[in-house]
Design a protein around this motif. Structure first.
Motif, PDB file in Angstrom:
ATOM      1  N   LEU A 104      10.553  26.237  18.861  1.00  0.00           N
ATOM      2  CA  LEU A 104      11.693  26.227  17.951  1.00  0.00           C
ATOM      3  C   LEU A 104      11.854  27.617  17.356  1.00  0.00           C
ATOM      4  CD1 LEU A 104      10.490  23.212  17.970  1.00  0.00           C
ATOM      5  CD2 LEU A 104      11.838  22.914  15.891  1.00  0.00           C
ATOM      6  N   PHE A 105      13.005  28.225  17.604  1.00  0.00           N
ATOM      7  CA  PHE A 105      13.308  29.564  17.118  1.00  0.00           C
ATOM      8  C   PHE A 105      14.330  29.467  15.988  1.00  0.00           C
ATOM      9  CE2 PHE A 105      12.094  29.901  21.535  1.00  0.00           C
ATOM     10  CZ  PHE A 105      11.315  31.046  21.619  1.00  0.00           C
ATOM     11  N   GLU A 106      14.124  30.229  14.919  1.00  0.00           N
ATOM     12  CA  GLU A 106      15.129  30.257  13.856  1.00  0.00           C
ATOM     13  C   GLU A 106      16.308  31.139  14.224  1.00  0.00           C
ATOM     14  OE1 GLU A 106      13.781  29.289   9.498  1.00  0.00           O
ATOM     15  OE2 GLU A 106      12.805  31.134  10.163  1.00  0.00           O
ATOM     16  N   ASP A 107      16.075  32.143  15.035  1.00  0.00           N
ATOM     17  CA  ASP A 107      17.127  33.077  15.439  1.00  0.00           C
ATOM     18  C   ASP A 107      17.513  32.786  16.885  1.00  0.00           C
ATOM     19  OD1 ASP A 107      18.743  35.240  16.135  1.00  0.00           O
ATOM     20  OD2 ASP A 107      17.570  36.679  14.971  1.00  0.00           O
ATOM     21  N   ILE A 108      18.768  32.452  17.111  1.00  0.00           N
ATOM     22  CA  ILE A 108      19.225  32.145  18.469  1.00  0.00           C
ATOM     23  C   ILE A 108      19.055  33.347  19.399  1.00  0.00           C
ATOM     24  CG2 ILE A 108      21.645  32.784  18.060  1.00  0.00           C
ATOM     25  CD1 ILE A 108      22.450  30.410  19.829  1.00  0.00           C
ATOM     26  N   LEU A 109      19.093  34.569  18.852  1.00  0.00           N
ATOM     27  CA  LEU A 109      18.921  35.754  19.687  1.00  0.00           C
ATOM     28  C   LEU A 109      17.482  35.876  20.182  1.00  0.00           C
ATOM     29  CD1 LEU A 109      21.139  38.356  17.791  1.00  0.00           C
ATOM     30  CD2 LEU A 109      21.734  36.885  19.732  1.00  0.00           C
ATOM     31  N   ASP A 110      16.515  35.441  19.359  1.00  0.00           N
ATOM     32  CA  ASP A 110      15.122  35.404  19.828  1.00  0.00           C
ATOM     33  C   ASP A 110      14.982  34.397  20.965  1.00  0.00           C
ATOM     34  OD1 ASP A 110      14.092  37.328  18.108  1.00  0.00           O
ATOM     35  OD2 ASP A 110      13.597  35.882  16.543  1.00  0.00           O
ATOM     36  N   ALA A 111      15.650  33.246  20.830  1.00  0.00           N
ATOM     37  CA  ALA A 111      15.627  32.246  21.896  1.00  0.00           C
ATOM     38  C   ALA A 111      16.279  32.790  23.165  1.00  0.00           C
ATOM     39  CB  ALA A 111      16.326  30.973  21.442  1.00  0.00           C
ATOM     40  N   ALA A 112      17.358  33.545  23.005  1.00  0.00           N
ATOM     41  CA  ALA A 112      18.038  34.136  24.162  1.00  0.00           C
ATOM     42  C   ALA A 112      17.135  35.134  24.871  1.00  0.00           C
ATOM     43  CB  ALA A 112      19.333  34.818  23.716  1.00  0.00           C
ATOM     44  N   ARG A 113      16.410  35.937  24.103  1.00  0.00           N
ATOM     45  CA  ARG A 113      15.489  36.896  24.715  1.00  0.00           C
ATOM     46  C   ARG A 113      14.371  36.168  25.469  1.00  0.00           C
ATOM     47  NH1 ARG A 113      17.160  40.154  20.224  1.00  0.00           N
ATOM     48  NH2 ARG A 113      15.804  39.060  18.766  1.00  0.00           N
TER      49      ARG A 113
END
Length: 232
Positions: A104-113
């Motif tokens: 679970l990522f709080e930042d969608i950009l971290d999930a995208a990376r």
């Protein structure tokens, strides 16, 4: 989830969630905070995530298959982008059962990376597996290995959308009838309606896939729905 990427996920994700069977042959869940320096962030409980567990009564037909999935959800005032893997493994004495790993990522950009790095663990995407940016792909894959290029194409599409900060649901393989159970819903359901998690936008685009081996056991009404909403 993917051993080579786990150290990276542990650095950028907020939580790691896992479902497996324990030594008593009962399902067990674990929710662990990834980064101790983020202790000031809102707390989640295991019960909040039980709703994303696989929904199905039999898994033998999907033995050795896996499904990568992703979604953005709200929990109170917090938003999480979830990247998960469901894998169907053999039971020691009978049938099969699902094992779940999810970050679970709080930042969608971290999930995208994370999805961008995940693409390096997959074969080259199948470029002609869908003609529309959303819907259900009826893939012709006969084995898990044959399905991986379709899987890679879906992950690539999700990574591209998330990199723009846009919500996007994906599931690389529908393993049971659970996602189809709510007729008229704008996309196959990811979790039960009575949930601590709320879909950020229930009309957001989605891209999912079926394959003959997993679609065949589904009821005729669901097979008809999948055919009507297919993108290829």
């Amino acid at each position: 989830m993917f051993p080579a990427l786990d150290p990276i996920a542990q650095e950028t994700a907020q939580y790691h969630f896992r479902l497996d069977r324990d030594e008593t042959d009962s399902y067990s869940t674990a929710l662990v905070r990834c980064n101790e320096s983020q202790k000031g962030a809102p707390e989640l409980a295991e019960a909040d995530l039980l709703c994303i567990l696989p929904s199905g009564s039999t898994w033998r037909h999907a033995l050795a298959q896996r499904s990568l999935y992703g979604m953005t959800v709200l929990s109170g005032d917090s938003s999480y982008t979830i990247v998960g893997k469901e894998e169907i493994v053999p039971h020691p004495t009978r049938g099969a059962y699902p094992v779940v790993d999810a970050y679970l990522f709080e930042d969608i950009l971290d999930a995208a990376r994370y999805l961008t790095l995940l693409q390096d663990q997959l074969p080259a995407p199948q470029r002609d597996c869908f003609s529309s940016p959303h819907g259900v792909i009826q893939a012709e894959s006969a084995t898990p290995d044959e399905h991986q290029p379709v899987e890679a194409a879906i992950v690539e599409a999700a990574s591209r959308r998330w990199s723009q900060g846009s919500p996007f649901l994906f599931r690389t393989l529908i393993l049971s009838d659970g996602p189809f159970r709510i007729e008229g819903h704008p996309h196959p359901m990811f979790f039960k309606q009575k949930s601590a998690l709320i879909m950020r936008d229930k009309f957001q685009p989605y891209l999912m896939a079926t394959m003959p081996e997993c679609l065949a056991p589904l009821p005729p009404s669901i097979m008809k729905w999948a055919g009507k909403h297919r993108v290829l």
